[in-house]
Design a protein around this motif. Structure first.
Motif, PDB file in Angstrom:
ATOM      1  N   SER A 170      -0.370   6.520   3.432  1.00  0.00           N
ATOM      2  CA  SER A 170      -1.053   6.119   4.667  1.00  0.00           C
ATOM      3  C   SER A 170      -2.129   7.115   5.092  1.00  0.00           C
ATOM      4  O   SER A 170      -2.475   7.197   6.259  1.00  0.00           O
ATOM      5  CB  SER A 170      -0.019   5.945   5.786  1.00  0.00           C
ATOM      6  OG  SER A 170       0.634   7.182   6.043  1.00  0.00           O
ATOM      7  N   ILE A 208       0.857  -1.182   0.000  1.00  0.00           N
ATOM      8  CA  ILE A 208       0.000   0.000   0.000  1.00  0.00           C
ATOM      9  C   ILE A 208       0.895   1.234   0.000  1.00  0.00           C
ATOM     10  O   ILE A 208       1.766   1.374   0.865  1.00  0.00           O
ATOM     11  CB  ILE A 208      -0.932  -0.012   1.227  1.00  0.00           C
ATOM     12  CG1 ILE A 208      -1.861  -1.239   1.152  1.00  0.00           C
ATOM     13  CG2 ILE A 208      -1.740   1.287   1.308  1.00  0.00           C
ATOM     14  CD1 ILE A 208      -2.603  -1.535   2.436  1.00  0.00           C
ATOM     15  N   VAL A 223       3.137  -1.109   4.126  1.00  0.00           N
ATOM     16  CA  VAL A 223       2.655   0.261   3.928  1.00  0.00           C
ATOM     17  C   VAL A 223       3.883   1.136   3.697  1.00  0.00           C
ATOM     18  O   VAL A 223       4.807   1.127   4.506  1.00  0.00           O
ATOM     19  CB  VAL A 223       1.871   0.769   5.158  1.00  0.00           C
ATOM     20  CG1 VAL A 223       1.406   2.204   4.930  1.00  0.00           C
ATOM     21  CG2 VAL A 223       0.683  -0.142   5.451  1.00  0.00           C
ATOM     22  N   SER A 274      -5.310  -6.072   6.223  1.00  0.00           N
ATOM     23  CA  SER A 274      -4.557  -6.785   7.265  1.00  0.00           C
ATOM     24  C   SER A 274      -5.508  -7.620   8.120  1.00  0.00           C
ATOM     25  O   SER A 274      -5.168  -8.728   8.534  1.00  0.00           O
ATOM     26  CB  SER A 274      -3.742  -5.820   8.123  1.00  0.00           C
ATOM     27  OG  SER A 274      -4.575  -5.010   8.929  1.00  0.00           O
ATOM     28  N   LEU A 321       5.638  -1.330   8.226  1.00  0.00           N
ATOM     29  CA  LEU A 321       5.478   0.083   7.921  1.00  0.00           C
ATOM     30  C   LEU A 321       6.824   0.651   7.486  1.00  0.00           C
ATOM     31  O   LEU A 321       7.780   0.625   8.247  1.00  0.00           O
ATOM     32  CB  LEU A 321       4.979   0.770   9.191  1.00  0.00           C
ATOM     33  CG  LEU A 321       4.490   2.184   9.127  1.00  0.00           C
ATOM     34  CD1 LEU A 321       3.444   2.358   8.054  1.00  0.00           C
ATOM     35  CD2 LEU A 321       3.898   2.541  10.497  1.00  0.00           C
ATOM     36  N   GLN A 350      -2.661  -2.508  13.678  1.00  0.00           N
ATOM     37  CA  GLN A 350      -1.437  -3.083  14.228  1.00  0.00           C
ATOM     38  C   GLN A 350      -1.707  -3.765  15.563  1.00  0.00           C
ATOM     39  O   GLN A 350      -1.231  -4.864  15.829  1.00  0.00           O
ATOM     40  CB  GLN A 350      -0.385  -1.979  14.418  1.00  0.00           C
ATOM     41  CG  GLN A 350       0.150  -1.446  13.096  1.00  0.00           C
ATOM     42  CD  GLN A 350       1.103  -0.280  13.296  1.00  0.00           C
ATOM     43  OE1 GLN A 350       0.929   0.525  14.199  1.00  0.00           O
ATOM     44  NE2 GLN A 350       2.104  -0.177  12.444  1.00  0.00           N
ATOM     45  N   THR A 405      -5.179  -0.588   4.649  1.00  0.00           N
ATOM     46  CA  THR A 405      -4.308  -1.271   5.603  1.00  0.00           C
ATOM     47  C   THR A 405      -5.138  -2.038   6.624  1.00  0.00           C
ATOM     48  O   THR A 405      -4.877  -3.206   6.922  1.00  0.00           O
ATOM     49  CB  THR A 405      -3.409  -0.253   6.346  1.00  0.00           C
ATOM     50  OG1 THR A 405      -2.654   0.470   5.381  1.00  0.00           O
ATOM     51  CG2 THR A 405      -2.479  -0.937   7.315  1.00  0.00           C
ATOM     52  N   LYS A 406      -6.165  -1.363   7.130  1.00  0.00           N
ATOM     53  CA  LYS A 406      -6.995  -1.997   8.159  1.00  0.00           C
ATOM     54  C   LYS A 406      -7.745  -3.202   7.599  1.00  0.00           C
ATOM     55  O   LYS A 406      -7.673  -4.307   8.146  1.00  0.00           O
ATOM     56  CB  LYS A 406      -7.975  -0.980   8.734  1.00  0.00           C
ATOM     57  CG  LYS A 406      -8.891  -1.565   9.796  1.00  0.00           C
ATOM     58  CD  LYS A 406      -9.766  -0.519  10.430  1.00  0.00           C
ATOM     59  CE  LYS A 406     -10.971  -1.113  11.139  1.00  0.00           C
ATOM     60  NZ  LYS A 406     -10.703  -2.283  11.958  1.00  0.00           N
ATOM     61  N   VAL A 466       0.900  -7.247   4.690  1.00  0.00           N
ATOM     62  CA  VAL A 466       0.809  -5.929   4.074  1.00  0.00           C
ATOM     63  C   VAL A 466       2.066  -5.106   4.329  1.00  0.00           C
ATOM     64  O   VAL A 466       2.587  -5.081   5.446  1.00  0.00           O
ATOM     65  CB  VAL A 466      -0.409  -5.176   4.669  1.00  0.00           C
ATOM     66  CG1 VAL A 466      -0.469  -3.747   4.161  1.00  0.00           C
ATOM     67  CG2 VAL A 466      -1.705  -5.913   4.349  1.00  0.00           C
ATOM     68  N   ILE A 480      -4.666   2.709  11.238  1.00  0.00           N
ATOM     69  CA  ILE A 480      -3.417   1.944  11.179  1.00  0.00           C
ATOM     70  C   ILE A 480      -3.007   1.423  12.555  1.00  0.00           C
ATOM     71  O   ILE A 480      -2.685   0.236  12.710  1.00  0.00           O
ATOM     72  CB  ILE A 480      -2.306   2.794  10.529  1.00  0.00           C
ATOM     73  CG1 ILE A 480      -2.697   3.060   9.069  1.00  0.00           C
ATOM     74  CG2 ILE A 480      -0.957   2.084  10.605  1.00  0.00           C
ATOM     75  CD1 ILE A 480      -1.773   3.967   8.300  1.00  0.00           C
ATOM     76  N   ILE A 514       1.691  -6.159   9.374  1.00  0.00           N
ATOM     77  CA  ILE A 514       1.886  -4.871   8.711  1.00  0.00           C
ATOM     78  C   ILE A 514       3.321  -4.413   8.889  1.00  0.00           C
ATOM     79  O   ILE A 514       3.779  -4.225  10.015  1.00  0.00           O
ATOM     80  CB  ILE A 514       0.938  -3.800   9.325  1.00  0.00           C
ATOM     81  CG1 ILE A 514      -0.514  -4.241   9.207  1.00  0.00           C
ATOM     82  CG2 ILE A 514       1.158  -2.445   8.657  1.00  0.00           C
ATOM     83  CD1 ILE A 514      -1.456  -3.470  10.123  1.00  0.00           C
TER      84      ILE A 514
END
Lengths: 225, 650
Positions: free
Chosen positions: B95, B92, B115, B107, B327, B319, B103-104, B113, B315, B325
């Motif tokens: 953000s 992705i 980001v 994931s 990042l 997490q 993301t939400k 994922v 996000i 995820i």
């Protein structure tokens, strides 16, 4: 090893109790005001510079307290650190530099011709006489238009520098920037303005006694809690 | 207010930028890894993955692969592209609202994922990054906009111009481009006005023959708007208006004093007013997020997460829920990489900290870098299969760029002089608003606008006290001076000026666009955008109508209207293109691949494993702020991605 020094999570601290429950906010850090690394470097660089000479700063201080002298309840502009603010802002917003430096010189020159002293060495009566000719834009002689422009800028910076301090904000009476529960305009203020909340409108507004109860809706979107 | 909300200038009447709701630096924190320089890179990467995949608190996620790649660089000491062997299910890019939602949802569906965010990590609860509740004196410049255009306390890292990252314009045209590079992007400072598009907004061509219809209708998006309302929280009221759909609202805050004046004035001239619709929690929606404590500083991002920002509301929770995820911060995506079939295989990015080029592998790429940044990435992703840039077989990537229209006016309300002071900060924005209320068939411009209003006794910041008693001219009293009179005048006029802003719809046109400038690169060597954007009389006449409305209402409020009505020579006061920061349309959706870039699920017609979930796929803007629709569509697209993976279609 990867876990860096990022500060802790939501440090919830109780603040002034409002309706319903106490209002939660988070801890602050007096040493920071949320700068990025680049901004921190810029701040440091600007802080290390100096712009005004001692004579210029002394003149600014005199102007500060003529513009905002102390009152029975509030301190003068110099007591609020306004000259220091003007020194900083001239370095930070450099478009102020020439108009301020040149304006101070314009004023000294005017004072020298009128009273044979620089502005700061004049008596207060003389200083006020000099200001009177440049402090009222609509009434000023076009001959002193440059002085009017300078004094307008100086007055703006003195006022903004003052009212953005604790002293200035207290004098102004701004009551916010503190956790609270907004529940409408105080009744006496409404009455004074001849206004009242419309009942149908109020029905759409938050019941602050229930603000901490988790929202639930029916299928039509009607709030149940 | 739009996201631009706070731009009231530093003039005489500007209070704190954020107070009316008008208005860095941590990247990867890990340092000193050089000590482990001799361990094999593979081993390091393995350790790294195990650490960053651990569902620990979001604070610990920031470190990114660059640290390890940096070691690689030290070991080899040659410039080369850093590749990782890991293959993500989804990469992705960005953000903000769209990227956060993707993301939400992705994931939570169990996908692995990555980001990739161009700016640093940001958490408004971190005391080092927090600006909420700061006093003006905590900034040496008292909040002036020297480095941040909306002031020192505004939580947007970037602005209209970013050093080292220029953009250009075609001669004779204007476009102002606001970028915020940080986790959460512009959602950290936006105006939180959270409006659904209505049934007509999706099918406006069918109503007036202009622009284009969306390939989807309100009913396709409604279930997602409902979910967004419940997940994120928005206050408002049920009004049963035809093109302003109701939702699952939290209760609204009561109007402030100047807002009551507005309601009265508007009523006199037949302009309806309803409670505002903004995404602040006036009531609790879960145990994780706090409830609004009415500081009026949403532009600074909320440290108890009581307003919507993508990081705090999407996000971080993803997490915390254990999502896989990774990042990547301070990572500027250069292009989407494709294979010989033209399908995406990942992305390349520049690590801003070491200026090295990295590649990530992914089975699916979701672009959410903002309408213009995503268009730039696509146009810069040239290959044999996509010679004009990825997704650009139609030639329409970057075309149909459009921003909301805007105009504003203020008035001095003598009845609001010498106010008794009390805390009326309220939420960081308007407690009331006016949705579009007229019929364009009876007007000389085709689309509507809504009204936002501002005023009140805000917190002073740089600019407060400028021209402190110019309003004396309305009272026949002296202007200027010095001494005690100035204090009296400042108090006399504090909170006596109100303003109205109009925000309207501009019809998307093919000849308003961004493209790659053939001659200019940014500091990372990436070709930059060149804009070409002009207004038409549609927008100019709308702005003229806005000013007529402002004057009617402000006059009915007993106001002395400030400034002259802008004439034709000033486009009737119409803001410059881009200034309202609602730019959308650059990868518009449609069923015909020749007339659109994405399909109705925001999927590229030209590469079925690439999606765009920012404002790019918007066909039209509506007279609504875009964020709620970006969120709803990003959720819908994410559900579609999961479904397509299950069906093995991607």
């Amino acid at each position: 090893m990867l876990i860096g020094g990022v500060a802790g999570g939501l440090l919830l601290t109780g603040c002034q109790p409002g309706k319903g429950e106490e209002v939660k906010t988070t801890a602050s850090d007096d040493k920071h005001y949320g700068r990025t690394d680049k901004e921190k470097q810029r701040d440091e660089r600007v802080m290390a510079e100096s712009f005004f000479s001692e004579h210029e700063l002394a003149t600014i201080a005199v102007l500060c307290d003529l513009i905002l002298p102390a009152t029975a309840t509030a301190g003068a502009a110099t007591e609020a650190g306004v000259p220091e603010f003007i020194e900083f802002i001239a370095k930070d917003l450099t478009s102020h530099q020439t108009p301020l430096r040149g304006g101070l010189m314009w004023l000294d020159n005017r004072a020298l011709y009128a009273f044979e002293h620089t502005f700061s060495a004049c008596t207060e009566v003389q200083q006020k006489e000099l200001l009177d000719e440049i402090a009222y834009p609509d009434e000023a002689d076009p001959e002193v238009a440059q002085g009017v422009a300078f004094f307008t800028r100086m007055r703006n910076l003195v006022l903004t520098g003052y009212y953005t301090t604790r002293m200035g904000i207290d004098d102004l009476g701004y009551k916010g920037n503190t956790p609270n529960v907004w529940d409408g305009v105080p009744e006496d203020v409404l009455a004074k303005h001849g206004l009242a909340y419309d009942e149908a409108w109020l029905a759409k507004c938050v019941d602050q006694d229930k603000r901490n109860i988790v929202a639930e809706w029916d299928e039509e979107g009607n709030l149940l809690t | 207010m739009g996201e631009e909300q706070r731009a009231k200038g530093h003039g005489a009447w500007s209070m704190e930028h954020g107070a009316w709701g008008m208005g860095h630096g941590h990247g990867a924190k890990g340092e000193g890894h050089g000590a482990i320089g001799n361990i094999s890179v593979y081993f390091l990467l393995t350790i790294h993955y195990s650490l960053i995949n651990h569902p620990s608190s979001h604070h610990s996620i920031t470190p990114s692969l660059h640290n390890y790649f940096s070691i690689l660089r030290v070991t080899t000491e040659i410039m080369q592209i850093k590749k990782s062997s890991k293959v993500y299910d989804v990469i992705i890019v960005g953000s903000g609202a769209g990227g956060g939602m993707a993301t939400k949802v992705l994931s939570e569906a169990g996908l692995n994922v990555a980001v990739v965010e161009a700016g640093p990590f940001f958490d408004p609860a971190d005391p080092e990054q927090k600006t909420q509740m700061k006093w003006p004196w905590e900034s040496p410049r008292r909040g002036a906009g020297t480095t941040r255009p909306f002031g020192d306390f505004d939580s947007a890292y970037g602005g209209w111009e970013i050093e080292g990252q220029p953009y250009t314009r075609m001669p004779g045209t204007r476009f102002e481009w606001f970028r915020s590079q940080m986790l959460g992007g512009r959602t950290n400072h936006w105006g939180r006005i959270s409006l659904r598009f209505g049934p007509i907004d999706f099918k406006h061509r069918s109503h007036d023959g202009l622009g284009e219809d969306w390939p989807i209708s309100y009913n396709d998006v409604k279930p997602y708007y409902d979910r967004v309302d419940k997940l994120i929280g928005v206050f408002g009221s049920k009004e049963n208006l035809p093109n302003e759909p109701d939702g699952f609202f939290l209760p609204a805050p009561k109007p402030r004093l100047h807002e009551l004046y507005f309601i009265e004035g508007a009523k006199k001239v037949g302009v309806p007013v309803i409670p505002g619709r903004l995404s602040m929690l006036t009531k609790r929606i879960n145990e994780e997020r706090g409830v609004c404590f009415y500081c009026g500083q949403c532009s600074r991002a909320c440290s108890v997460y009581a307003d919507f920002s993508s990081g705090t509301c999407l996000i971080f929770p993803a997490q915390k829920a254990g999502g896989q995820i990774d990042l990547f911060v301070n990572a500027m995506v250069r292009e989407v990489l494709t294979d010989h079939e033209g399908k995406a295989t990942g992305v390349s990015y520049i690590n801003k900290e070491d200026r090295q080029e990295y590649q990530l592998n992914g089975k699916i790429v979701v672009l959410a870098a903002s309408a213009c940044s995503s268009a730039r990435i696509l146009l810069n992703s040239k290959s044999k299969q996509h010679p004009a840039g990825l997704g650009n077989s139609s030639g329409l990537v970057g075309k149909y760029l459009h921003d909301s229209t805007g105009a504003s006016r203020a008035a001095f309300i003598p009845a609001l002089m010498n106010r008794e002071t009390y805390n009326e900060d309220g939420v960081g924005g308007m407690h009331i608003y006016t949705p579009w209320w007229l019929d364009n068939k009876k007007l000389d411009f085709p689309r509507g606008y809504h009204l936002e209003m501002w005023g009140g006794m805000g917190m002073p910041s740089y600019g407060f006290g400028f021209n402190p008693n110019d309003l004396n001219k309305y009272l026949g009293e002296r202007i200027g001076g010095y001494g005690d009179q100035l204090r009296k005048d400042v108090k006399k006029f504090y909170g006596s000026v109100v303003g109205i802003s109009g925000r309207g719809e501009c019809i998307a046109r093919e000849d308003n666009y961004c493209e790659i400038d053939p001659n200019v690169v940014d500091e990372f060597g990436v070709p930059v955008l060149r804009f070409n954007y002009t207004w038409t009389d549609h927008e100019r006449y709308q702005a003229r109508h806005m000013h007529n409305t402002f004057e009617e209402i402000l006059d009915a409020m007993g106001g002395k209207i400030l400034g002259d009505k802008p004439g034709q020579d000033q486009d009737y006061g119409l803001a410059l293109p881009g200034q309202i920061i609602h730019e959308v349309g650059t990868t518009r959706m449609g069923n015909d691949p020749k007339k659109s870039v994405t399909n109705s699920f925001e999927q590229l017609h030209d590469a079925n494993n690439v999606f765009v979930v920012d404002g790019g796929p918007f066909v039209s803007q509506a007279d609504k702020n875009p964020t709620w629709t970006i969120l709803a569509l990003a959720w819908r697209t994410s559900d579609y991605i999961v479904e397509q993976i299950k069906k093995r279609n991607i």
